[in-house]
Design a protein around this motif. Structure first.
Motif, PDB file in Angstrom:
ATOM      1  N   UNK A 208       0.630  -1.230   0.171  1.00 16.55           N
ATOM      2  CA  UNK A 208      -0.053   0.477   0.176  1.00 16.55           C
ATOM      3  C   UNK A 208       1.375   1.050  -0.016  1.00 16.55           C
ATOM      4  N   UNK A 209       0.528   2.548  -0.316  1.00 14.02           N
ATOM      5  CA  UNK A 209       1.388   3.351  -0.501  1.00 14.02           C
ATOM      6  C   UNK A 209       0.250   4.772  -0.243  1.00 14.02           C
ATOM      7  N   UNK A 210       0.209   5.596   0.633  1.00 19.08           N
ATOM      8  CA  UNK A 210       0.173   6.706   1.302  1.00 19.08           C
ATOM      9  C   UNK A 210       1.166   8.285   0.522  1.00 19.08           C
ATOM     10  N   UNK A 211      -0.268   9.099   0.367  1.00 21.78           N
ATOM     11  CA  UNK A 211       0.959   9.779   0.436  1.00 21.78           C
ATOM     12  C   UNK A 211       0.305  11.092   1.092  1.00 21.78           C
ATOM     13  N   UNK A 212       1.712  12.005   2.078  1.00 17.45           N
ATOM     14  CA  UNK A 212       0.903  13.013   3.075  1.00 17.45           C
ATOM     15  C   UNK A 212       1.834  14.299   2.237  1.00 17.45           C
ATOM     16  N   UNK A 221      -2.391  14.015  -7.133  1.00 18.85           N
ATOM     17  CA  UNK A 221      -1.948  13.469  -8.051  1.00 18.85           C
ATOM     18  C   UNK A 221      -0.731  12.817  -7.968  1.00 18.85           C
ATOM     19  N   UNK A 222       0.099  12.930  -6.676  1.00 21.74           N
ATOM     20  CA  UNK A 222       1.134  11.554  -6.707  1.00 21.74           C
ATOM     21  C   UNK A 222       0.440  10.554  -6.615  1.00 21.74           C
ATOM     22  N   UNK A 226       1.204   7.024  -7.960  1.00 23.08           N
ATOM     23  CA  UNK A 226       1.693   5.605  -7.970  1.00 23.08           C
ATOM     24  C   UNK A 226       0.400   4.695  -7.347  1.00 23.08           C
ATOM     25  N   UNK A 227      -0.314   4.852  -7.989  1.00 24.69           N
ATOM     26  CA  UNK A 227      -2.124   3.898  -7.371  1.00 24.69           C
ATOM     27  C   UNK A 227      -2.092   3.592  -5.532  1.00 24.69           C
TER      28      UNK A 227
END
Lengths: 421, 271
Positions: A208-212, A221-222, A226-227
């Motif tokens: 899993x990938x999380x963007x903060x 967007x990012x 990266x799904x």
């Protein structure tokens, strides 16, 4: 039979030149067949990657062939001859063999020890095999190069340690966690290097990938790219409770994660290990956090330190690899010279047989009264003489020796054997 | 024959320790295979030596300190191979074989004669009780080895010097998980050993618990591992803390085992 290598790589040519000279897609087949059609060239293999273009050939005359290959490259790609002047390198015989072994073993690569080159090398050879542009010599040489590369890989540790920051991060993650498949990663802030590290982790199976990000829109967007999933920046601490790997690169001038915050996070995580990569300058995570149990914090300098040691390690391993290659060159050259000797031995015997026949015939013509018994005796004697005479040179040709080429030349000259092809 | 096979096992274990050390210093593909091979043949010979003694004595050979120590190391090697088959943990042999060899060496120095079993010990409980106890303790011995490996690997990661064994040691998480797994195997075995011991004591001496030094130490060991499990589940004591505790736990076992067997008194001492 001479081995000739003409090529260019990341050291001799800028990317602009390399791009123009690449044999990509349909160009590879076309180029390979055109090369093979050059009368000077008997066998050819073309290796074209983003870091190098190399042409491996078996030629009759190395000087003429070098000229021909250069002319071919310039014409085929429509490039000025002068541009090629400094870019191209030429290796012959032993040097060519060494160069080919070094390329396959990734000693000549931009990142020494990188594993892709061997695959590309194999593909290039298989393609040439398929197009039937190789023969005995190059087939043997290419196969040998592949086995040498494998030997280098198993006997040295040249490909063992990561030599880029993002790979070092992945390597570390793999030594902290068992399976990256069950892990989640959080990008805190965005930056080129952080994204690269995240992408490497994803390609290694992170779940899993999380963007903060401070600007939520950019984060979205990012995340989309990266799904992953975006969260608001002020929620990242609570998000860390469920995150195993944190890559931090915000532009903040101070620490965004303090020790006491981390204590709370760890307590809520029930002390499940967490790997934090802080690639921001100045640092965004309190370095003292590394002293906490089950928290592993690496900043950019730490990772660079890992990379530096690994590079040093590889350089040491490279020396071992060079020794292996020198050994293998010798075995290959021995094989090659035995190949050279065989036609000479045959020619020598044929010549002797021809003389024998001729002389016996002359004798029979001169003395027609000879009976069958006498004829047979004369023939036996003649056979014994030629056998005894050609035995020493044949034996010398079969032996391994340093100056085999000159030996072959001498024997040919002494016995008046002419080159057949 | 029991003596000869024992000596062969001892020698082969020693050779395995040396190969294990070479493996640590300088890795080649062959060293780990050679080590497993030596340990494997040693284990075979060791098994024969125990079997010979079993036949000679007519009961499971764990009644003299020599036999008990030998049997204990046999259990450790057995579990080591099971673990190796299941997980293929790089370098585990290098860490565990020295423990095995040290125990074997102690066993070798103890008197080896087979003495008749005192009537009070002649019972089926002997086999059942001791088998559980030894297997449980063997699991803790392996947890000890894994714990040391964890601390070594953790040191590399924390200190940020990734040289030496870093590449070849397993990941921290797998070491921690295997450590936990071993303790969850060892703990119930130890519990059963204590219960069967109590039942046996009741039939033999008429009371379940007599505060015999061995019983007290077993209780201490049991409590330590109970704390390890409890702290892990409740407070998340994993990783380094779990590793340190499993090392302390095994050292306690050794004290209990040798301290009482060699110096102390009580019904676990067999005159």
């Amino acid at each position: 039979m001479k081995i000739l290598t003409v090529g260019l790589n990341h050291n001799t040519a800028e990317v602009e030149v390399r791009e123009k000279l690449a044999f990509e897609g349909p160009k590879l087949e076309e180029g390979l067949l055109k090369l093979k059609a050059i009368p000077e060239i008997e066998e050819a293999v073309v290796l074209s990657t983003c870091n190098r273009v190399e042409i491996y050939t078996n030629v009759k005359d190395a000087d003429k062939a070098s000229e021909a290959i250069r002319a071919f490259i310039s014409e085929f790609h429509g490039i000025d001859d002068r541009l090629l002047e400094n870019a191209l390198y030429y290796y012959r015989d032993k040097d060519a063999v060494r160069h080919i072994f070094r390329v396959a073993s990734s000693l000549d690569s931009m990142v020494m020890g990188e594993p892709q080159i061997l695959g590309q090398f194999k593909d290039a050879f298989e393609f040439a095999l398929e197009k039937k542009t190789t023969g005995v010599l190059l087939n043997k040489l290419m196969r040998k190069a592949i086995s040498v590369a494998k030997r280098v890989r198993t006997e040295t540790r040249i490909a063992e340690n990561a030599v880029s920051i993002s790979f070092a991060a992945v390597e570390l993650a793999k030594k902290i966690f068992t399976e990256l498949q069950e892990k989640s990663v959080m990008l805190l802030g965005a930056g080129e290097m952080a994204e690269l590290a995240a992408k490497h982790l994803i390609s290694n199976g992170v779940k899993e990938i999380v963007v903060a990000n401070r600007t939520y829109e950019r984060g979205c967007e990012l995340a989309k790219e990266m799904n992953g999933r975006a969260v608001r920046f002020d929620e990242f601490i609570s998000e860390m409770v469920h995150t195993d790997i944190v890559i931090c690169s915000t532009g903040a001038p101070t620490y965004v994660v303090t020790k006491s915050q981390m204590h709370t996070v760890m307590k809520e995580r029930k002390q499940k290990p967490v790997f934090i990569i802080d690639i921001s300058v100045p640092r965004n995570i309190d370095p003292e956090i590394n002293d906490m149990d089950n928290v592993y914090l690496y900043d950019i300098d730490d990772l660079q330190g890992v990379v530096d040691t690994n590079i040093l390690e590889r350089t040491k391993e490279a020396e071992k690899a060079e020794r292996i290659i020198e050994e293998e060159i010798e075995t290959f050259l021995r094989w090659q010279s035995s190949l050279d000797a065989v036609p000479t031995i045959i020619a020598l015997r044929e010549k002797a047989e021809a003389i024998k026949k001729e002389e016996i015939q002359k004798l029979i013509n001169r003395i027609p009264t000879l009976g069958d018994k006498e004829k047979k005796a004369v023939e036996q004697m003649a056979t014994a003489i030629i056998n005894k005479l050609i035995h020493p040179p044949t034996a010398a040709l079969k032996e391994d020796s340093e100056d085999k080429d000159s030996l072959i030349a001498t024997i040919k000259r002494l016995y008046g054997i002419n080159e057949k092809s | 024959m029991a003596t000869l096979t024992f000596e062969i096992a001892l020698t082969l274990y020693f050779a395995a320790v040396i190969t294990g050390i070479i493996e640590l210093l300088k890795s080649t593909k062959t060293t780990s295979k050679v080590m497993l091979f030596l340990a494997g043949i040693g284990f075979f010979s060791h098994t024969l030596s125990i079997a010979y003694r079993y036949i000679a004595a007519g009961h499971i050979p764990i009644s003299s300190p020599h036999e008990a120590t030998s049997f204990f190391s046999w259990c450790i090697v057995l579990l080591f191979f099971l673990l190796e088959i299941r997980y293929k943990i790089g370098l585990l042999g290098s860490f565990i074989m020295p423990v095995v060899f040290a125990l074997m060496l102690v066993s070798a120095m103890l008197p080896r004669e087979i003495k008749p079993l005192s009537p009070v010990l002649q019972s089926h409980w002997l086999g059942i009780h001791t088998l559980f106890a030894f297997l449980g303790n063997a699991a803790f011995a392996l947890a000890f080895g894994i714990g040391i490996m964890y601390l070594v690997q953790e040191h590399y990661v924390k200190s940020k010097h990734l040289g030496g064994l870093f590449q070849r040691l397993p990941s921290l998480q797998s070491l921690d998980e295997i450590n936990y797994r071993l303790i969850t195997i060892g703990f119930p075995l130890l519990t059963i050993a204590i219960i069967t011991g109590a039942l046996w004591a009741d039939t033999a001496w008429g009371s379940y618990w007599r505060w015999d030094p061995r019983e007290v130490w077993s209780l201490i060991t049991w409590l330590i591992y109970a704390i390890i499990l409890h702290a892990r589940l409740m407070a998340g004591w994993r990783g380094k803390r779990a590793a340190v505790l499993s090392i302390i736990g095994f050292l306690t076992i050794l004290i209990a085992f040798f301290g009482i067997k060699l110096l102390g008194k009580g019904m676990h001492i067999f005159p």
